[in-house]
Design an enzyme around this catalytic site. Sequence first.
Site, PDB file in Angstrom:
ATOM      1  N   PHE A 173       0.811  -1.219   0.000  1.00  0.00           N
ATOM      2  CA  PHE A 173       0.000   0.000   0.000  1.00  0.00           C
ATOM      3  C   PHE A 173       0.850   1.278   0.000  1.00  0.00           C
ATOM      4  O   PHE A 173       0.328   2.355  -0.273  1.00  0.00           O
ATOM      5  CB  PHE A 173      -0.914   0.032   1.222  1.00  0.00           C
ATOM      6  CG  PHE A 173      -2.016  -0.992   1.184  1.00  0.00           C
ATOM      7  CD1 PHE A 173      -3.101  -0.830   0.330  1.00  0.00           C
ATOM      8  CD2 PHE A 173      -1.967  -2.115   1.980  1.00  0.00           C
ATOM      9  CE1 PHE A 173      -4.119  -1.769   0.288  1.00  0.00           C
ATOM     10  CE2 PHE A 173      -2.985  -3.057   1.947  1.00  0.00           C
ATOM     11  CZ  PHE A 173      -4.063  -2.887   1.094  1.00  0.00           C
ATOM     12  N   HIS A 174       2.137   1.164   0.331  1.00  0.00           N
ATOM     13  CA  HIS A 174       2.950   2.371   0.541  1.00  0.00           C
ATOM     14  C   HIS A 174       4.251   2.321  -0.255  1.00  0.00           C
ATOM     15  O   HIS A 174       5.335   2.211   0.323  1.00  0.00           O
ATOM     16  CB  HIS A 174       3.282   2.528   2.031  1.00  0.00           C
ATOM     17  CG  HIS A 174       2.096   2.516   2.929  1.00  0.00           C
ATOM     18  ND1 HIS A 174       2.107   1.971   4.202  1.00  0.00           N
ATOM     19  CD2 HIS A 174       0.832   2.983   2.743  1.00  0.00           C
ATOM     20  CE1 HIS A 174       0.905   2.104   4.754  1.00  0.00           C
ATOM     21  NE2 HIS A 174       0.126   2.718   3.881  1.00  0.00           N
ATOM     22  N   PRO A 175       4.208   2.413  -1.580  1.00  0.00           N
ATOM     23  CA  PRO A 175       5.457   2.429  -2.342  1.00  0.00           C
ATOM     24  C   PRO A 175       6.256   3.694  -2.051  1.00  0.00           C
ATOM     25  O   PRO A 175       5.702   4.779  -1.919  1.00  0.00           O
ATOM     26  CB  PRO A 175       4.980   2.382  -3.796  1.00  0.00           C
ATOM     27  CG  PRO A 175       3.585   2.926  -3.773  1.00  0.00           C
ATOM     28  CD  PRO A 175       3.012   2.509  -2.454  1.00  0.00           C
TER      29      PRO A 175
END
Length: 655
Positions: free
Chosen positions: A587-589
């Site tokens: 969810f958090h590149p």
Amino acid sequence: MRGVSTEAEARRLLGGRCFETLRLLAAAIIPSGGAFPLGAEDAEVAVRVAAVAEMGRAARLGLRAALAVWEAGPLLSPYRRRFSRLPPDDRLAYTERAATSRLPWRSGVVSMVKALCLTSFASHPSVTGALGFPGRCLDEAAPDEGPRLSPLAYPNIRGNVAVKADVCVVGSGAGGAVVAAELAELGLSVVIVEEGGYFTRDDFEGPLYDRVRLMYRDGGLTAALGPAPLPIPLGMAVGGTTVVNSGTCFRTSDRVLRDWGSRWGIEGIDPQSMAPVFERIERALGVRPVPEHLLGNNARVFRRGADALGYHGEPIRRAIKNCRGCGVCTFGCPSDAKQAMHLSYLPRAEAAGAVIYSRCRVRRILQSDGRASGVEAEILGGRNSVEGGSLRVRAEIVVLAAGAIHTPLLLMASGLAERRGPVGRHLRIHPAISVSALFDEDVYAWKGTLQSFVVDQFQESHGLLFEVTSLLPGLTTSLLPGVGRSAKDMIANYHRMASTGLFAADSSEGRVMRLPGGRPLITYRLNREDAAKLAFGAAMAGKVFFAAGARTVYTGLPGFREVTVPTDLDEIPRRRWGAGSFMVVGFHPMGTARMGRDPEACAVRPSGEAYALPGLFVADASILPSCVGVNPQITIMAMATRIAGEIARQLGGER
């Protein structure tokens, strides 16, 4: 987006043979009858999934390739026949075995199609009604009416459009919106260029599956390649991913800030210096803990277990004003309560004179006399065509804030990335998994705030954060283990299930590469260290649920998919787990154009200016030099605030 509405349209779009394979596979994943009578055929799942092919050529080819592999798969098995030629019972048995196979080409295809099918299935009105999911908010007061924007888009702009500004910002999410507002309020002329469309709460209605296709890049199908496809959901809207995230707000930890200062040479980023920046952002967003009455039973169940084990937890701090607990934050807030960028910083930017161009895809950064001098973009018409024309923005300063996947692509497209340099490398994603549990009591996990309670007991020791996230029909049914009969049993008991998400501060790395035509090729492989973290986290989440009174825990791990004896969880951390053992989501590149003082290892100076080109700044998650360890929105906004200050100093402040 018009969408596929009939079987005839779906067959034309996918091809008759591929559609037939999809129809039969969907029926095997979600057969009719059993504990939950409705099946894929009752909810027109195949027709709705076929609409994915409308997202573009890459999505269409990807889906068709997966279905072709699946169709031919049984030829290599004792069945010796194509999937569509198997009797119904054999199709069901083959699909159930493939779902637990160690061969990625079997389990990976099942996982991908299962996610599409179950998401579509659980979003269908007949299914949500049968599940008891009314789509109502806990607080039935009238919603707020937030501020509205006036972005320019086709057909109001068309042909060859040329504009000038002091600053051009590419992207309108957590980084771009902050830079735009800060600089516009200093009197600088600012143009914001955003590829996504503009949506308001009037658009946040209808089936959740349709909203994903509307507001997520590639219809929610962006994924990294590895042992199995790894989804990386990205918003594409005015306001960026903040429109479809959970609104969760954590400050960067003191430990991480000190590391960025000492190891990466970023000055003025110590906890004392950053505290007023965080406070300023939190005031602007109305950050506060989730109110007790909006927590919902999902959070209360997990808190009960955490308290029994003595684990520290608390309501999550979120960017909310007058939240009604609708629980659909990741599909657009229908209350205008979640203070995404389109309701907070972008209205400030526009009020100060900034101009927003939406549905405009930036293709390259313009350069003149060795400096960034603007951008060139395509004006997108209907169905993502480029019939609208072109937009050329001339500016003294260009700010890239297109996110950790697309910012490196623009640097590459503009000749600003060395082949062996840092751009596109060092991708971190916070690999996340979900653990669920079945209780004897009714939970109705979707009633209340979507992401509501955090347990940080193992954050410092194992780099793990547990965030209670609701089992929302149309979203998390696809994360539950099993297909066929076992999936139907799970759906029938959905109202008695609770869940939590957990993610790891990863040392694993991935990479973003640019394919011909500009699309990303993303790779990521979970290393053994991070796999061990996730396995430990799955076991600890299971212990919390058992302490709360669960009957069964579903870890999703091979050999431990359904755990009924609490002590069996002790075996999980002792095993060696490979990357393919987990259903991971990123969810958090972050980290693909990282910031630091070493130009060999970093793409961006500590000031935010790119090493490769003066006048070009980067202000999004790509600059984070190491894994932040918490939901990164506040970190991105704080870094963007610092970078805006540097740009203002270069341009002489107010004009």
